[in-house]
Enzyme design. Structure first.
Site, PDB file in Angstrom:
ATOM      1  N   LYS A 112       0.853  -1.238  -0.125  1.00  0.00           N
ATOM      2  CA  LYS A 112       0.030   0.023  -0.117  1.00  0.00           C
ATOM      3  C   LYS A 112       0.840   1.156  -0.109  1.00  0.00           C
ATOM      4  CE  LYS A 112      -4.657   0.756   0.518  1.00  0.00           C
ATOM      5  NZ  LYS A 112      -5.557  -0.126   0.268  1.00  0.00           N
TER       6      LYS A 112
HETATM    7  N1  GLU Z   1      -7.149   0.127  -3.315  1.00  0.00           N
HETATM    8  C1  GLU Z   1      -8.088  -1.193  -3.563  1.00  0.00           C
HETATM    9  C2  GLU Z   1      -8.138  -2.168  -1.991  1.00  0.00           C
HETATM   10  O1  GLU Z   1      -7.924  -1.784  -1.052  1.00  0.00           O
HETATM   11  C3  GLU Z   1      -7.645  -1.915  -4.644  1.00  0.00           C
HETATM   12  C4  GLU Z   1      -6.106  -2.450  -4.568  1.00  0.00           C
HETATM   13  C5  GLU Z   1      -5.435  -3.045  -5.927  1.00  0.00           C
HETATM   14  O2  GLU Z   1      -6.514  -3.051  -6.836  1.00  0.00           O
HETATM   15  O3  GLU Z   1      -4.591  -3.282  -6.037  1.00  0.00           O
HETATM   16  O4  GLU Z   1      -8.426  -3.304  -2.230  1.00  0.00           O
END
Ligand code: GLU
Length: 422
Positions: A112
């Site tokens: 993240k």
């Molecule tokens: N931000 C989204 C989540 O928390 C998607 C992450 C992604 O597609 O890599 O799952």
């Protein structure tokens, strides 16, 4: 955590995530040393991003990228732009990505990123420069085989386009698979924008089937009307559900007979908020969570359902569109009340699942019809829901504990198969 003062955060979101982990790990026969390896973020990067603002002033923005795990595949997870982003939060969000990818069985680890900024107060040009600087700083650690960013809170396909372009310019070739959630015109997948909300819809449908409830008339309240909440509301309204209350950062609205969601989407597109929507009454934003409804969809930020308000929740089902909306204390209270919580690492996994499809399509150079994307998503969501439900029944435990059990087992198995290189 080096740069987080204890006064900055009342609760450690990472600690909360690890308490969820520990509850599930306690039911598994896995070596404690191995569990500790699974828990800790593998790499946490802190950046100071220098910027010249439109008015000529210099500023520094703090940025993060945490790669929690690369055991099952490249790191995967969004980039969040928010004034409250901090390392503790990004580490928690990265850990949840590891377990989310494992629950739905897609070949990624967890990561993240985030930048401490308020995108509402920045121009498009400033956002572009900040995004490009952040990407340039991460050149050595992101990539289709290393770590693949995606949208999250306050980031969208345009921002992903800038990430992709910056990365590609450095690589001297177009590398679409470095990010997902891109515009469809440049290697994005059909259905990706709606995927998280659609995954929530599939989970609510599956839960209703399990409880023997029919969707038409089911009363739903939604906290957050961004990419997840608005799409979930739209799709569930099409299923015949009544969306009785919604809110965004500006305000909250309700209508006991159900809000006209297509009209509300037009209203938010023109005014920028759900506030003052004709045919709705304005309510207190906090009361959205305690609305009298059948399904509550928290689709905003972490730590919303807490020990303070959990006892007041009136829904029978909580479908976690957001990451980490329920604290461990609140989880206990909800379980005692017999409320089913479809946990984030299952409920909102539709987004990363279609991100996986996007990555696959980019690497094949062959793109699927939207129907195929949605069908494959439905298959994965239903299979994962079934596996989590079966495990929760077998161990007489909550869906969250079961989802974590499934995920921990899958990560542990791969670590044991790969062995430790030393
Ligand atoms: N931000 C989204 C989540 O928390 C998607 C992450 C992604 O597609 O890599 O799952």
């Amino acid at each position: 955590m080096t740069d987080v003062k204890s006064t900055d955060i009342q609760v450690s979101t990472f600690e909360n995530a690890m308490r969820q982990f520990d509850r599930a790990a306690g039911l598994l026969k896995i070596n404690p040393g191995l569990l500790n390896i699974i828990k800790r973020p593998r790499r946490s990067i802190i950046l100071e991003l220098p910027m010249m603002m439109d008015d000529g002033t210099y500023r520094l923005f703090k940025g993060y990228r945490v790669q929690h795990s690369i055991v099952r595949g490249p790191g995967k997870g969004g980039i969040r732009y928010h004034p409250d982003v901090n390392l503790d939060e990004v580490q928690a969000l990265a850990a949840w990505m590891t377990f989310k990818c494992a629950v739905v069985g897609i070949p990624f680890g967890g990561a993240k990123g985030g930048i401490v900024c308020d995108p509402r107060k920045m121009s498009k040009g400033e956002l572009e420069r900040l995004t490009r600087r952040y990407t340039a700083e991460l050149m050595d650690v992101i990539g289709p085989d290393q770590d693949v960013p995606a949208p999250d809170v306050n980031t969208d396909s345009q921002i992903m386009a800038w990430v992709m372009d910056t990365y590609s310019m450095h690589q001297r070739r177009t590398e679409t698979a470095v990010v997902t959630g891109k515009p469809v015109a440049m290697g994005g997948s059909l259905g990706r924008r709606e995927a998280t909300g659609r995954g929530v819809q599939f989970c609510v449908r599956a839960m209703a089937r399990h409880l023997g409830q029919s969707l038409p008339g089911l009363r739903i309240a939604v906290q957050g009307f961004g990419n997840v909440g608005s799409v979930a509301a739209e799709l569930l309204a099409r299923d015949g559900c009544k969306i009785v209350a919604v809110c965004d950062v500006y305000g909250a609205i309700a209508n006991k007979s159900g809000l006209d969601i297509p009209a509300l989407l037009k209203h938010t597109a023109t005014t920028g908020s759900v506030k003052d929507f004709p045919g709705s009454e304005s309510i207190d934003t906090k009361s959205i969570l305690t609305t009298d409804c059948d399904v509550l969809i928290p689709a905003a930020l972490e730590n919303q359902i807490t020990e303070e308000n959990a006892a007041l929740i009136r829904a029978r089902v909580v479908a976690e569109g957001a990451n980490g909306p329920t604290t461990p204390e609140a989880d206990v209270i909800l379980a005692e009340k017999g409320i089913y919580v479809i946990p984030d690492i299952l409920c909102n996994a539709g987004g990363v699942t279609v991100s996986y499809f996007e990555w696959v399509q980019d690497r094949m150079g062959y793109f699927w019809e939207e129907e195929e994307v949605n069908q494959r998503l439905e298959l994965i969501m239903n299979r994962s829901f079934g596996e989590v439900l079966a495990l929760s029944t077998a161990h007489d435990t909550t869906l969250r504990v079961a989802a974590f059990m499934l995920a921990i087992q899958r990560v542990a198995e791969v670590i044991q198969l790969r062995g430790l290189y030393a």
